[in-house]
Scaffold this active site. Sequence first.
Site, PDB file in Angstrom:
ATOM      1  N   GLU A  70       0.467  -8.656  -0.983  1.00  0.00           N
ATOM      2  CA  GLU A  70      -0.173  -7.881  -2.058  1.00  0.00           C
ATOM      3  C   GLU A  70       0.740  -7.826  -3.279  1.00  0.00           C
ATOM      4  OE1 GLU A  70      -3.078  -6.455  -3.952  1.00  0.00           O
ATOM      5  OE2 GLU A  70      -3.470  -6.364  -1.800  1.00  0.00           O
ATOM      6  N   GLU A  77      -1.235 -12.324 -10.522  1.00  0.00           N
ATOM      7  CA  GLU A  77      -2.262 -11.887 -11.469  1.00  0.00           C
ATOM      8  C   GLU A  77      -1.655 -11.591 -12.841  1.00  0.00           C
ATOM      9  OE1 GLU A  77      -4.413  -8.626  -9.758  1.00  0.00           O
ATOM     10  OE2 GLU A  77      -5.585  -9.949  -8.465  1.00  0.00           O
TER      11      GLU A  77
END
Length: 127
Positions: A70, A77
């Site tokens: 994560e 991102e």
Amino acid sequence: MRLEGGSALSLRRWWRSAGFARAGIAHAYRTQPNFRIEVWAGTLACAVALALRAPLAPVALACALVLGLELVNTALEAVVDLASPELHPLAKVAKDAAAGAVLVASGGAVVVALAVLLPPLLRVLGF
């Protein structure tokens, strides 16, 4: 190990790097709802493993894998958004693939939880 200077083995350098890592984790916790959910789900899974006296290592490793991926997803991102502020098909592929890695690890973590925690839980419940 040297305690000062620019050596790769410098304690000061390691502590500074660890501070950057803590800042990254704190940023993800503040800004990523899924990361917060995964932190608390992992905490609960580890607590249940301890309470049931089940093996903690596989549960903790599965949780660490999900949280680590994560964090990588969050970093990717950010980099994609920086490099490609406009929508681009390859940016979507990169983001979707990173999210897919988290999903695969999460599925694996559920399998680990079922395999490790379910048998002792069923024993406690009398099944």
